[in-house]
Design a protein around this motif. Structure first.
Motif, mmCIF file in Angstrom:
data_model
loop_
_atom_site.group_PDB
_atom_site.id
_atom_site.type_symbol
_atom_site.label_atom_id
_atom_site.label_comp_id
_atom_site.label_asym_id
_atom_site.label_seq_id
_atom_site.Cartn_x
_atom_site.Cartn_y
_atom_site.Cartn_z
ATOM 1 N N PHE A 15 40.523 63.438 -10.765
ATOM 2 C CA PHE A 15 40.211 62.011 -10.742
ATOM 3 C C PHE A 15 40.631 61.397 -9.415
ATOM 4 C CE2 PHE A 15 41.167 57.548 -11.721
ATOM 5 C CZ PHE A 15 39.924 57.147 -12.169
ATOM 6 N N LEU A 16 41.813 61.753 -8.922
ATOM 7 C CA LEU A 16 42.281 61.254 -7.626
ATOM 8 C C LEU A 16 41.344 61.696 -6.512
ATOM 9 C CD1 LEU A 16 44.398 59.843 -5.851
ATOM 10 C CD2 LEU A 16 45.653 62.011 -5.810
ATOM 11 N N ASP A 17 40.933 62.946 -6.531
ATOM 12 C CA ASP A 17 40.018 63.466 -5.521
ATOM 13 C C ASP A 17 38.689 62.711 -5.535
ATOM 14 O OD1 ASP A 17 39.213 65.478 -3.500
ATOM 15 O OD2 ASP A 17 37.821 66.112 -5.082
ATOM 16 N N GLN A 18 38.164 62.442 -6.714
ATOM 17 C CA GLN A 18 36.902 61.700 -6.820
ATOM 18 C C GLN A 18 37.063 60.269 -6.311
ATOM 19 O OE1 GLN A 18 36.007 62.272 -11.007
ATOM 20 N NE2 GLN A 18 34.317 63.626 -10.472
ATOM 21 N N THR A 19 38.175 59.645 -6.620
ATOM 22 C CA THR A 19 38.427 58.276 -6.184
ATOM 23 C C THR A 19 38.512 58.203 -4.655
ATOM 24 O OG1 THR A 19 39.606 57.819 -8.240
ATOM 25 C CG2 THR A 19 40.005 56.317 -6.401
ATOM 26 N N ILE A 20 39.213 59.154 -4.055
ATOM 27 C CA ILE A 20 39.331 59.193 -2.599
ATOM 28 C C ILE A 20 37.964 59.415 -1.957
ATOM 29 C CG2 ILE A 20 40.250 60.545 -0.669
ATOM 30 C CD1 ILE A 20 42.788 60.958 -2.413
ATOM 31 N N THR A 21 37.181 60.312 -2.505
ATOM 32 C CA THR A 21 35.848 60.584 -1.982
ATOM 33 C C THR A 21 34.974 59.335 -2.045
ATOM 34 O OG1 THR A 21 35.987 62.915 -2.578
ATOM 35 C CG2 THR A 21 33.784 62.012 -2.250
ATOM 36 N N ALA A 23 35.978 56.212 -2.097
ATOM 37 C CA ALA A 23 36.494 55.234 -1.138
ATOM 38 C C ALA A 23 36.040 55.589 0.277
ATOM 39 C CB ALA A 23 38.015 55.171 -1.212
ATOM 40 N N ARG A 24 36.138 56.840 0.646
ATOM 41 C CA ARG A 24 35.696 57.270 1.984
ATOM 42 C C ARG A 24 34.209 57.005 2.171
ATOM 43 N NH1 ARG A 24 39.023 62.907 2.113
ATOM 44 N NH2 ARG A 24 40.964 62.048 2.914
ATOM 45 N N ASP A 25 33.422 57.329 1.162
ATOM 46 C CA ASP A 25 31.981 57.107 1.242
ATOM 47 C C ASP A 25 31.654 55.621 1.402
ATOM 48 O OD1 ASP A 25 31.597 59.825 0.967
ATOM 49 O OD2 ASP A 25 30.960 59.711 -1.142
ATOM 50 N N GLY A 26 32.429 54.771 0.753
ATOM 51 C CA GLY A 26 32.181 53.339 0.817
ATOM 52 C C GLY A 26 32.464 52.717 2.171
ATOM 53 N N MET A 30 31.591 51.737 8.403
ATOM 54 C CA MET A 30 32.422 50.748 9.092
ATOM 55 C C MET A 30 33.003 51.349 10.366
ATOM 56 S SD MET A 30 35.646 48.604 7.571
ATOM 57 C CE MET A 30 34.690 47.418 6.661
ATOM 58 N N ALA A 31 33.008 50.576 11.431
ATOM 59 C CA ALA A 31 33.598 51.021 12.697
ATOM 60 C C ALA A 31 35.098 51.250 12.502
ATOM 61 C CB ALA A 31 33.370 49.982 13.777
ATOM 62 N N LEU A 32 35.624 52.233 13.195
ATOM 63 C CA LEU A 32 37.032 52.600 13.040
ATOM 64 C C LEU A 32 37.963 51.425 13.324
ATOM 65 C CD1 LEU A 32 38.962 54.840 12.322
ATOM 66 C CD2 LEU A 32 38.917 55.586 14.700
ATOM 67 N N GLY A 33 37.678 50.673 14.367
ATOM 68 C CA GLY A 33 38.515 49.517 14.710
ATOM 69 C C GLY A 33 38.495 48.470 13.617
ATOM 70 N N ALA A 34 37.326 48.206 13.059
ATOM 71 C CA ALA A 34 37.205 47.221 11.986
ATOM 72 C C ALA A 34 37.955 47.692 10.741
ATOM 73 C CB ALA A 34 35.739 46.974 11.657
ATOM 74 N N LEU A 35 37.903 48.988 10.478
ATOM 75 C CA LEU A 35 38.622 49.537 9.329
ATOM 76 C C LEU A 35 40.129 49.403 9.528
ATOM 77 C CD1 LEU A 35 38.445 50.936 6.610
ATOM 78 C CD2 LEU A 35 38.325 53.118 7.812
ATOM 79 N N ASP A 36 40.603 49.656 10.743
ATOM 80 C CA ASP A 36 42.026 49.492 11.040
ATOM 81 C C ASP A 36 42.479 48.049 10.816
ATOM 82 O OD1 ASP A 36 42.513 52.131 11.664
ATOM 83 O OD2 ASP A 36 42.263 51.852 13.823
ATOM 84 N N VAL A 37 41.650 47.094 11.242
ATOM 85 C CA VAL A 37 41.980 45.675 11.059
ATOM 86 C C VAL A 37 42.030 45.351 9.568
ATOM 87 C CG1 VAL A 37 41.129 43.317 11.400
ATOM 88 C CG2 VAL A 37 41.092 44.939 13.299
ATOM 89 N N LEU A 38 41.050 45.805 8.815
ATOM 90 C CA LEU A 38 41.005 45.556 7.371
ATOM 91 C C LEU A 38 42.231 46.134 6.678
ATOM 92 C CD1 LEU A 38 39.482 44.555 4.852
ATOM 93 C CD2 LEU A 38 38.333 46.767 4.802
#
Length: 51
Positions: A15-21, A23-26, A30-38
């Motif tokens: 379940f944890l693995d599916q949740t992480i996958t 989240a990553r897919d979602g 997004m640009a890396l910088g924008a993700l860092d800010v978020l």
């Protein structure tokens, strides 16, 4: 029973693995910088004392 604990732990990890996958897919578009800010904003908000 030892088997049921083993199965419960395996299900939790799956379940944890599916949740992480998911989240990553979602956030893959997004640009890396924008993700860092978020992430920074959310960490700051989570550290604020409850009102």
């Amino acid at each position: 029973m030892i088997y049921s604990r083993f199965i419960e732990e395996a299900v939790r990890w799956r379940f944890l693995d599916q949740t992480i996958t998911e989240a990553r897919d979602g956030f893959e578009d997004m640009a890396l910088g924008a993700l860092d800010v978020l992430i920074g904003k959310e960490v700051t908000a989570a550290r604020q004392p409850a009102a």
